[in-house]
Design an enzyme around this catalytic site. Sequence first.
Site, mmCIF file in Angstrom:
data_model
loop_
_atom_site.group_PDB
_atom_site.id
_atom_site.type_symbol
_atom_site.label_atom_id
_atom_site.label_comp_id
_atom_site.label_asym_id
_atom_site.label_seq_id
_atom_site.Cartn_x
_atom_site.Cartn_y
_atom_site.Cartn_z
ATOM 1 N N GLY A 147 -12.278 7.242 -7.441
ATOM 2 C CA GLY A 147 -10.978 7.847 -7.702
ATOM 3 C C GLY A 147 -10.351 8.514 -6.489
ATOM 4 O O GLY A 147 -9.157 8.829 -6.506
ATOM 5 N N TYR A 148 -11.119 8.729 -5.434
ATOM 6 C CA TYR A 148 -10.568 9.316 -4.209
ATOM 7 C C TYR A 148 -9.831 8.265 -3.381
ATOM 8 O O TYR A 148 -9.088 8.607 -2.472
ATOM 9 C CB TYR A 148 -11.663 9.914 -3.335
ATOM 10 C CG TYR A 148 -12.465 11.047 -3.912
ATOM 11 C CD1 TYR A 148 -12.201 11.594 -5.157
ATOM 12 C CD2 TYR A 148 -13.527 11.576 -3.197
ATOM 13 C CE1 TYR A 148 -12.961 12.634 -5.670
ATOM 14 C CE2 TYR A 148 -14.291 12.620 -3.688
ATOM 15 C CZ TYR A 148 -14.010 13.142 -4.929
ATOM 16 O OH TYR A 148 -14.767 14.166 -5.425
ATOM 17 N N HIS A 149 -10.117 7.001 -3.628
ATOM 18 C CA HIS A 149 -9.496 5.881 -2.907
ATOM 19 C C HIS A 149 -9.759 5.941 -1.404
ATOM 20 O O HIS A 149 -8.903 5.564 -0.604
ATOM 21 C CB HIS A 149 -7.992 5.814 -3.194
ATOM 22 C CG HIS A 149 -7.682 5.756 -4.649
ATOM 23 N ND1 HIS A 149 -7.930 4.635 -5.416
ATOM 24 C CD2 HIS A 149 -7.192 6.692 -5.501
ATOM 25 C CE1 HIS A 149 -7.581 4.875 -6.666
ATOM 26 N NE2 HIS A 149 -7.144 6.115 -6.748
#
Length: 86
Positions: A47-49
Site C-alpha cells: 500500500g505504500y507503492h
Amino acid sequence: MQKIITRHGLKLPKIGLGTWPMLGDECTRAVTQALELGYRHIDTASGYHNEAAVGAALSSTSVPREQIHVTSKVWWDKLTPAAMRQ
C-alpha cells in the site's frame, strides 16, 4: 545492532527504517543511506507503492541480502491469490 528473537527463532533487528510515505528516488536514496549507516531492517508495504524503490536500493547495496530483513505488509482485502494479481 540489537535483535529481537521471536518465538519462532527469527532474529529481527530491533530498529528498522520505515519507508512510509517515501516514493521513487527519495525512497531509494533513504534506504541506501540507511543500509550504509548500519540499518538491517527495512519496513515497507504494498500500500505504500514504494516496493520497487526499496528493491532498487536492495539490489544496489553491497550489504549481503541475507543480512537484511524486509518487512512488507499486505492489506487484509488483498490476501487471496486473485487479489494479489491485481
